[in-house]
Design an enzyme around this catalytic site. Structure first.
Site: not given
Length: 253
Positions: A85-87
């Site tokens: 998720f994301s990073w």
């Protein structure tokens, strides 16, 4: 941290969760609770985040992928499904590139290919360079609608709770080192090396990761498909049930 599977039937491939920048493992509690109880979940805090000790020196994303591989080995897991998720989506991509035999299926949520991605606006990037949104609930209330989009445009007060903002005030080094880990990193020229079946989940109102990044990922990863949802960057934390259902269908297929 590992959640043991339960229930009858054949044991499923465990799911490794890689979280967003500055976020401890418990931020993903709503998603974990919505996933099936027979799915073994593995999650961790990067150096200097949550319960992990502060790192002595900066590290690169490729090193982090190596360390995660070591964790899987220590747990006796040869192959896992990986959700980033994301990073954490960038870390998941690096795992799928450099440790491809360890990754059965890949789920990329609200993420992009790193330095060569479609960028967020300068106003959004200025907020992301500071860990203040994880430290100060009043600050995240003020910026949530602009940087996270989706349902938080109308209810920005929900962001602080979703992120656990204000509950941890430890050293800031972990956050800055996570930023530094991305220095010069991009998966874009190496996306064809990802051989795992991949589900790319992208919001239609995500100021941090604009829509075009999902297209870039899908064009580079041969065995991939895109699932778009109406919402912003944190929607999976705010309304996890539909995400959990889509992820479970993909992992079970």
């Amino acid at each position: 941290m590992r959640r043991p599977a339960s229930g009858p039937g054949a044991r499923r491939t465990p799911l490794l969760l890689c979280n967003g920048i500055g976020a401890a493992t418990d931020v993903l509690d709503p998603l974990v609770a919505a996933l099936p109880a027979d799915l073994d979940i593995i999650r961790f805090d990067p150096p200097g985040i949550g319960g992990s000790p502060a790192p002595r020196m900066p590290y690169h994303l490729s090193w982090m992928a190596h360390r995660v591989g070591q964790v899987l080995t220590k747990l006796g897991i040869g192959e896992a499904d990986v959700l980033g998720f994301s990073w954490g989506g960038m870390l998941a991509q690096q795992l799928a590139i450099s440790r491809r035999r360890r990754v059965r299926k890949l789920v990329l949520v609200a993420t992009g290919p790193g330095a060569l991605m479609v960028p967020a606006s300068p106003r959004v990037m200025a907020v992301l360079t500071s860990p203040k949104r994880h430290q100060d609930p009043s600050y995240v209330d003020a910026v949530a609608s602009k940087i996270y989009g989706g349902s938080l445009r109308h209810h920005p007060e929900r962001a602080a709770e979703a992120l656990g903002s204000g509950s941890r005030r430890g050293p800031l080094r972990g956050y800055y080192y996570q930023l530094l880990a991305l220095s010069g990193w991009t998966s874009l020229p190496l996306l064809p090396a990802i051989t795992a079946d991949t589900l790319i989940i992208a919001g239609d109102d995500d100021p941090i990761v604009p829509r075009g990044n999902a297209t870039m990922l899908s064009r580079g990863i041969r065995r991939s498909r895109v699932h778009r949802y109406p919402g912003g960057h944190l929607e999976m934390l705010l309304d996890p049930e539909p995400f959990a259902a889509e992820i479970d269908r993909f992992l079970s297929s």
